[in-house]
Design an enzyme around this catalytic site. Sequence first.
Site, PDB file in Angstrom:
ATOM      1  N   PRO A  49       0.838  -1.204   0.000  1.00  0.00           N
ATOM      2  CG  PRO A  49      -0.024  -1.078   2.156  1.00  0.00           C
ATOM      3  CD  PRO A  49       0.697  -1.992   1.223  1.00  0.00           C
TER       4      PRO A  49
ATOM      5  CB  CYS B 126      -0.111   7.551   1.266  1.00  0.00           C
ATOM      6  SG  CYS B 126      -1.019   6.967   2.667  1.00  0.00           S
TER       7      CYS B 126
ATOM      8  CD  GLN C 298      -2.223  -0.021   4.832  1.00  0.00           C
ATOM      9  OE1 GLN C 298      -2.000   1.101   4.364  1.00  0.00           O
ATOM     10  NE2 GLN C 298      -1.287  -0.734   5.416  1.00  0.00           N
TER      11      GLN C 298
ATOM     12  CE1 TYR D 126       0.343   7.484  10.005  1.00  0.00           C
ATOM     13  CE2 TYR D 126       1.018   5.429   8.961  1.00  0.00           C
ATOM     14  CZ  TYR D 126       1.072   6.813   9.051  1.00  0.00           C
ATOM     15  OH  TYR D 126       1.869   7.514   8.186  1.00  0.00           O
TER      16      TYR D 126
ATOM     17  CG  LEU E 182      15.197  -1.204   0.793  1.00  0.00           C
ATOM     18  CD1 LEU E 182      16.416  -0.835   1.622  1.00  0.00           C
ATOM     19  CD2 LEU E 182      15.258  -0.519  -0.572  1.00  0.00           C
TER      20      LEU E 182
ATOM     21  N   GLY F 270       7.118  -1.971  -2.920  1.00  0.00           N
ATOM     22  CA  GLY F 270       6.612  -0.605  -2.971  1.00  0.00           C
ATOM     23  C   GLY F 270       7.341   0.192  -4.036  1.00  0.00           C
TER      24      GLY F 270
HETATM   25  C1  FNR Z   1       4.517   3.862   1.615  1.00  0.00           C
HETATM   26  N1  FNR Z   1       4.300   2.921   2.624  1.00  0.00           N
HETATM   27  C2  FNR Z   1       3.039   2.750   3.139  1.00  0.00           C
HETATM   28  N2  FNR Z   1       2.775   1.751   4.021  1.00  0.00           N
HETATM   29  C3  FNR Z   1       1.528   1.489   4.421  1.00  0.00           C
HETATM   30  O1  FNR Z   1       1.329   0.550   5.195  1.00  0.00           O
HETATM   31  N3  FNR Z   1       0.488   2.268   3.980  1.00  0.00           N
HETATM   32  C4  FNR Z   1       0.669   3.302   3.124  1.00  0.00           C
HETATM   33  O2  FNR Z   1      -0.293   3.940   2.694  1.00  0.00           O
HETATM   34  C5  FNR Z   1       1.991   3.603   2.735  1.00  0.00           C
HETATM   35  N4  FNR Z   1       2.262   4.678   1.926  1.00  0.00           N
HETATM   36  C6  FNR Z   1       3.478   4.750   1.276  1.00  0.00           C
HETATM   37  C7  FNR Z   1       3.668   5.685   0.235  1.00  0.00           C
HETATM   38  C8  FNR Z   1       4.850   5.678  -0.489  1.00  0.00           C
HETATM   39  C9  FNR Z   1       5.017   6.626  -1.651  1.00  0.00           C
HETATM   40  C10 FNR Z   1       5.887   4.788  -0.152  1.00  0.00           C
HETATM   41  C11 FNR Z   1       7.184   4.748  -0.935  1.00  0.00           C
HETATM   42  C12 FNR Z   1       5.725   3.910   0.904  1.00  0.00           C
HETATM   43  C13 FNR Z   1       5.317   1.904   2.912  1.00  0.00           C
HETATM   44  C14 FNR Z   1       5.301   0.816   1.848  1.00  0.00           C
HETATM   45  O3  FNR Z   1       4.077   0.092   1.863  1.00  0.00           O
HETATM   46  C15 FNR Z   1       6.453  -0.181   2.051  1.00  0.00           C
HETATM   47  O4  FNR Z   1       6.263  -0.854   3.256  1.00  0.00           O
HETATM   48  C16 FNR Z   1       7.810   0.516   2.067  1.00  0.00           C
HETATM   49  O5  FNR Z   1       7.919   1.437   1.001  1.00  0.00           O
HETATM   50  C17 FNR Z   1       8.959  -0.499   1.980  1.00  0.00           C
HETATM   51  O6  FNR Z   1       8.886  -1.227   0.785  1.00  0.00           O
HETATM   52  P1  FNR Z   1       9.805  -0.848  -0.491  1.00  0.00           P
HETATM   53  O7  FNR Z   1       9.378   0.489  -0.997  1.00  0.00           O
HETATM   54  O8  FNR Z   1      11.236  -0.852  -0.026  1.00  0.00           O
HETATM   55  O9  FNR Z   1       9.514  -1.959  -1.468  1.00  0.00           O
END
Ligand code: FNR
Length: 378
Positions: free
Chosen positions: A44, A46, A120, A203, A321, A343
């Site tokens: 997810p 935002c 979510q 949160y 990552l 993500g």
């Molecule tokens: C996020 N992440 C995030 N997590 C979540 O639980 N709800 C959300 O709405 C968001 N929003 C969000 C926006 C953006 C632009 C990013 C880059 C990240 C965290 C995301 O779901 C994820 O856990 C992390 O980005 C780590 O994974 P990656 O990016 O390393 O693959």
Amino acid sequence: MLRPRTWLPEHTPEPSGDSTPVSQLFTPITLRDVTIRNRVWVAPMCQYSAVDGLPNDWHLVHLGSFARGGAGLVISEATAVVPEGRISPDDAGLWNDEQQAAWARIVEFVHDQGATAGIQLAHAGRKASTYSGFTAARGAVPEADGGWRPVGPSAAPYPGLHEDPEPLDAAGIARVVTAFGDAAERAVAAGFDVLEVHAAHGYLIHEFLSPLSNHREDEYGGPFEHRARLALEVVREIRGRVDAGVPVIVRLSATDWLDDGWNVEETVQLAALLREEGVDLVDTSTGGNAPAEIPVGPGYQVPFARRVRAEAQVPTGAVGLITDAKQAEDILADGSADVVLLGRELLRDPHWPLHAARELGEDATDLWPVQYRRAAPR
Ligand code: FNR
């Protein structure tokens, strides 16, 4: 069920679906009544691009491109169950009919691409009413600029955000629980197949879990059983409000990365209780409830998913990552997790699953949208 692609010219043959996967990553997974075509899930994210909580064409194209790109489950961003539960005034929501209809349009497109749609459901608690980061202003949004006073378990603020969150009383907690159930019903009515409860990243639900943010002296604060109460009540409410065939998953922060914070032992304990409440998978993230030093690196959160899976005996998702097909495959093959969530790598390349399938030796032709199939490598 695996859904047919309906958004195709009539003469187009349906995908044959008869090639046997050679990788774990592209082996379908079934949770309750829902079979998801592969184990590359969209984390997810935002977008801070909604008006009055309404998702729009940005969300359609953003989420639609991951479905087009071959992901198994496309999980929409943290979607607030009540207006005051939005992280920023620009967050998406799901508390009214208009939002439900707007989500339904997006879900339909995701389904038409052969992907499964997840949402979510979230409440930002004391971290609500902050600027999205797209503007010069940072931190708490004052009421004069469309902000509001956030709620939390206690009066303790998140450092640098609203200084005076309002501690929820028993009636306020009950309203939050009901709101999660209402939004879950709306999500299913909009066509979402999988519901994720956001209990991570500092949160509201995580704020109740962690002793760093929960200073209550009632039955929602103090010992683990009390701090875990809200998470369990939310899941129980959702389970009671949707069909038994609908998978419910939960995102947890496995640790606050601080000695006196929420930790992995408590996460394992909670995950087992969540499993007993009918949770189908724990999406295992970390952090977000207090500033902390986090040893970020490739797959840095995978060991937490592994531990929850082994010790709480619940399927897990690994996130953080994960950027490489072989890395993702190894995480599944070594038993650390049942699915991976990506993500930022999917933002860089929404077609990542198509490339990963080829790299792992799959016959991925069916995964390619028919409109793009002439570009599919053979
Ligand atoms: C996020 N992440 C995030 N997590 C979540 O639980 N709800 C959300 O709405 C968001 N929003 C969000 C926006 C953006 C632009 C990013 C880059 C990240 C965290 C995301 O779901 C994820 O856990 C992390 O980005 C780590 O994974 P990656 O990016 O390393 O693959």
